[in-house]
Design an enzyme around this catalytic site. Structure first.
Site, PDB file in Angstrom:
ATOM      1  N   GLU A 174      -4.801   2.283  -4.251  1.00  0.00           N
ATOM      2  CA  GLU A 174      -3.337   2.325  -4.215  1.00  0.00           C
ATOM      3  C   GLU A 174      -2.740   1.053  -3.624  1.00  0.00           C
ATOM      4  O   GLU A 174      -1.576   1.028  -3.241  1.00  0.00           O
ATOM      5  CB  GLU A 174      -2.846   3.544  -3.409  1.00  0.00           C
ATOM      6  CG  GLU A 174      -3.153   3.515  -1.936  1.00  0.00           C
ATOM      7  CD  GLU A 174      -4.527   4.111  -1.590  1.00  0.00           C
ATOM      8  OE1 GLU A 174      -4.695   4.544  -0.444  1.00  0.00           O
ATOM      9  OE2 GLU A 174      -5.401   4.158  -2.474  1.00  0.00           O
ATOM     10  N   ASP A 228       0.851  -1.190   0.000  1.00  0.00           N
ATOM     11  CA  ASP A 228       0.000   0.000   0.000  1.00  0.00           C
ATOM     12  C   ASP A 228       0.891   1.245   0.000  1.00  0.00           C
ATOM     13  O   ASP A 228       1.806   1.370   0.831  1.00  0.00           O
ATOM     14  CB  ASP A 228      -0.911   0.007   1.225  1.00  0.00           C
ATOM     15  CG  ASP A 228      -1.879   1.175   1.209  1.00  0.00           C
ATOM     16  OD1 ASP A 228      -2.972   1.033   0.659  1.00  0.00           O
ATOM     17  OD2 ASP A 228      -1.515   2.242   1.765  1.00  0.00           O
ATOM     18  N   ILE A 229       0.653   2.171  -0.938  1.00  0.00           N
ATOM     19  CA  ILE A 229       1.455   3.391  -1.023  1.00  0.00           C
ATOM     20  C   ILE A 229       1.098   4.305   0.148  1.00  0.00           C
ATOM     21  O   ILE A 229      -0.077   4.593   0.397  1.00  0.00           O
ATOM     22  CB  ILE A 229       1.216   4.113  -2.360  1.00  0.00           C
ATOM     23  CG1 ILE A 229       1.643   3.202  -3.520  1.00  0.00           C
ATOM     24  CG2 ILE A 229       1.980   5.434  -2.412  1.00  0.00           C
ATOM     25  CD1 ILE A 229       1.366   3.771  -4.889  1.00  0.00           C
TER      26      ILE A 229
END
Length: 542
Positions: A450, A407-408
């Site tokens: 994301e 996950d960004i």
């Protein structure tokens, strides 16, 4: 196929300079073995000459390829001494030896990995100052040329995977010839050119096509559009081989069909019992089925109907291969949703042409259905289907399987500060990084938003953690946006292993929980969850 039928060679002999050099000559000669324009003995003489050159003392080829070439030359010499035509078994023996040489000399066998695809941009182009950064972030090496003289000097020594240039270069210049024609002059292998123009009319597109353009971009270019198009254009020549599953109870016929397809670069698996075809369908994951119509226990028509009932195989291309000549029966078989019907004995050239065309088209259509449009990675549904298949294989073979959720960090801030196109650019950058750094057997998907997911077959948690840590450090070193204006961007990762959980859904929840722990602990780290998990790698502990 009757044993008296002698197949004829399939692909044209493309090596104008003769059989004198390494892996480039190898690919040519594998194709030349099945060239319809060469007689059998002429083809064997060319093969022998090429094999002898590879086996020569001053050849640059190393062992064991030199030994394989020497054996091939000896075998061909013996055949040429005999007046009789080659038997089917002799054809298959020579094909096997060629394939062994192909893998011994294959260009991608080195440990260093493939070089980054190279994109050249011949200016002036609108938006050129940001375009190079956008392409670089997508995993391509970029070189821009403002001067045509500099461009031609570079072209004398190197060759790009793709050249982007203004459409005006496709139109006649002062010398009467378009610059694009001058670039391609004297080349056996044309350079792929993508033309760029503010025009969108049909005349502009026709001008690009007539100048040999393989793509047409509308100016000004946008990062997502360029990344998607370049990924398709550059990587289609580097994509993994087409996979064909042959289902035929005739062992000799299936073996010969397989050799023809393998000689053209495809991967082939043969199943002789149609009732045993379900497992190979799932594990081999073919791009096309080549099915005999008349088989004991289950006809080709019955098998096709049963396969079509499975949702996962509903769109899989099927081509029937049979000695049945009755047109009504052929049409009845095609009505089941098959793409084509080939009648035995089929010309090898026709066989390869039909199979490669149908398989490539099927792969493209499946990609459109299975892939996330922005990143090109698997979408959620396809990702979960692949995870279920690999989880089952892991259980059956008792091999490890690691699953990672990525996950960004603070992704919303990127969108808020720089806009959604900037966020898309960051997502594409991470997708390309994952594609470049991971194995072909690893499975990548966009889980949603994301979040990305990674399935790593035959990988234990310790090894998977080290891989994800390398990816984390590589991503934080990327420069995002023009001149790195988006700032430093990181991701968090949660890991879990199949050996600790009884079902794929539980494995996913465990990796998601590990990701939550990584976020709660400060982000920018890899956390492992499982019965044998080790403490997470923190950003300051790597």
């Amino acid at each position: 196929m009757p044993t008296s039928t002698t197949p004829t060679p399939v692909f044209p002999f493309l090596c104008a300079g003769g059989p004198s050099g390494g892996s480039e000559a190898l690919w040519t000669m594998v194709s030349a073995w099945l060239d319809p324009n060469l007689g059998e003995r002429a083809c064997m003489r060319l093969l022998k000459q090429w094999a002898e050159s590879l086996a020569a003392p001053r050849s640059s080829v190393e062992e064991p390829a030199r030994s394989l070439a020497r054996d091939l030359a000896t075998r061909l010499r013996a055949h040429l001494d005999q007046p009789a035509r080659l038997s089917l078994a002799s054809h298959m023996d020579i094909s096997d030896r060629l394939l062994a040489l192909r893998y011994a000399l294959r260009p991608d066998s080195g440990a260093s990995g493939p070089a980054l695809p190279e994109v050249w941009i011949l200016g002036p182009l609108k938006g050129l100052e940001t375009l190079a950064d956008q392409i670089l972030a997508s995993g391509y090496r970029v070189e821009t040329f403002v001067s045509q003289a500099d461009f031609f000097r570079a072209l004398a020594h190197r060759r790009p995977d793709l050249l982007c240039m203004d459409l005006r270069h496709a139109l006649p210049g002062q010398g009467g010839e378009p610059l694009a024609c001058e670039i391609q002059e004297g080349r056996d292998r044309p350079i792929p050119i993508a033309f760029v123009s503010e025009r969108q009319d049909l005349e502009a597109r026709l001008a690009a096509l007539r100048a040999g353009g393989i793509a047409f971009f509308h100016s000004p270019l946008t990062a997502p559009a360029v990344a998607e198009k370049l990924d398709h254009l550059v990587h289609r020549s580097r994509q993994e081989p087409l996979r064909v599953l042959i289902i035929d109870d005739d062992r000799l016929s299936a073996a010969f069909t397989g050799r023809c397809l393998e000689a053209s670069g495809m991967e082939v698996q043969v199943v002789q019992d149609p009732l045993q075809s379900l497992a190979p369908l799932t594990e081999f994951n073919p791009d096309l089925l080549l099915v005999d119509l008349c088989m004991p226990g289950c006809s080709g028509e019955e098998l096709a109907a049963a396969i079509r009932q499975e949702e996962a195989f509903a769109g899989l291309p099927i081509v029937f291969l049979s000695s049945v000549c009755d047109r009504e029966q052929q049409l009845a078989a095609l009505s089941l949703g098959a793409e084509d019907f080939l009648t035995k004995p089929v010309s090898p050239a026709h066989l390869v042409s039909i199979v490669s065309t149908r398989a490539q088209r099927g792969r493209q259509l499946r990609s459109l259905m299975e892939r996330d449009r922005l990143t090109g990675l698997l979408n959620y549904g396809s990702l979960m289907e692949n995870l279920r298949r690999e989880f089952a294989r892991s259980r059956r073979t008792r091999s490890p399987l690691a699953y990672a959720m990525i996950d960004i960090d603070h992704f919303k801030q990127v969108n808020d500060a720089h806009g959604h196109p900037a966020g898309d650019s960051v997502l594409v950058s991470l997708a390309r990084l994952l594609q470049r750094r991971l194995r072909r057997t690893d499975i990548l998907g966009r889980y949603g938003g994301e979040e990305f997911a990674l399935v790593m077959p035959d990988t234990d948690l310790e090894h998977a953690r080290a891989i994800c840590e390398e990816l984390r450090l590589a991503f934080q070193d990327l420069r995002h946006g023009p001149g790195g204006s988006y700032g430093r961007i990181t991701f968090s990762c949660g890991l879990a292993g199949s050996q600790d959980y009884s079902a794929p859904s539980i494995l996913v929840r465990a990796a998601d929980a590990a990701l939550y722990e990584a976020k709660s602990a400060g982000r920018d780290r890899v956390t492992v969850r499982g019965a044998h998990a080790h403490p997470e790698f923190h950003a300051d502990s790597a």
